[in-house]
Design a protein around this motif. Structure first.
Motif, mmCIF file in Angstrom:
data_model
loop_
_atom_site.group_PDB
_atom_site.id
_atom_site.type_symbol
_atom_site.label_atom_id
_atom_site.label_comp_id
_atom_site.label_asym_id
_atom_site.label_seq_id
_atom_site.Cartn_x
_atom_site.Cartn_y
_atom_site.Cartn_z
ATOM 1 N N PRO A 200 0.860 4.414 -5.847
ATOM 2 C CA PRO A 200 0.373 5.800 -5.915
ATOM 3 C C PRO A 200 -0.960 5.935 -5.176
ATOM 4 C CG PRO A 200 0.412 4.766 -8.100
ATOM 5 C CD PRO A 200 0.956 3.786 -7.128
ATOM 6 N N LYS A 201 -1.305 7.143 -4.828
ATOM 7 C CA LYS A 201 -2.511 7.385 -4.019
ATOM 8 C C LYS A 201 -3.768 6.836 -4.660
ATOM 9 C CE LYS A 201 -0.900 11.434 -1.553
ATOM 10 N NZ LYS A 201 -1.135 12.842 -1.246
ATOM 11 N N GLU A 202 -3.835 6.843 -5.992
ATOM 12 C CA GLU A 202 -5.036 6.368 -6.686
ATOM 13 C C GLU A 202 -5.246 4.861 -6.505
ATOM 14 O OE1 GLU A 202 -2.525 7.984 -8.441
ATOM 15 O OE2 GLU A 202 -3.412 9.967 -8.189
ATOM 16 N N ARG B 148 -4.065 2.994 -3.821
ATOM 17 C CA ARG B 148 -4.046 2.554 -2.414
ATOM 18 C C ARG B 148 -5.397 2.055 -1.944
ATOM 19 N NH1 ARG B 148 -0.255 7.248 0.251
ATOM 20 N NH2 ARG B 148 1.603 6.677 -0.919
ATOM 21 N N GLN C 121 0.819 -1.217 0.000
ATOM 22 C CA GLN C 121 0.000 0.000 0.000
ATOM 23 C C GLN C 121 0.851 1.263 0.000
ATOM 24 O OE1 GLN C 121 -2.839 0.164 3.138
ATOM 25 N NE2 GLN C 121 -4.159 -1.391 2.241
ATOM 26 N N LYS C 122 1.905 1.296 0.790
ATOM 27 C CA LYS C 122 2.711 2.512 0.908
ATOM 28 C C LYS C 122 3.537 2.779 -0.345
ATOM 29 C CE LYS C 122 6.270 0.016 3.401
ATOM 30 N NZ LYS C 122 5.686 -1.115 4.076
#
Length: 65
Positions: free
Chosen positions: A40-42, A44, A36-37
């Protein structure tokens, strides 16, 4: 990759046991949580949802009545 090592030697081994299923689900849950880390934010949200779903499946299969 050595393919014959992956193939089952007996027909009965094609049917997965509950332990094998839970082990695979746990590994998927753990991997999804760990990557997850790095995503990219999209992406996660997808990894988090996959991890939660695997957790729910694992809890359902291992719960004691």
């Amino acid at each position: 990759m050595y393919v014959p090592a992956i193939l089952p030697t007996q027909i009965q081994s094609l049917r997965p046991s509950k332990r094998k299923i839970v082990k695979t689900v746990y590994a998927t849950e753990k991997t999804a949580k760990n990557i997850q880390k790095d995503l990219p934010k999209e992406m996660r949200g997808f990894a988090q949802k996959l991890s939660e779903t695997c957790h729910n499946i694992r809890c359902y299969m291992t719960k004691v009545n």
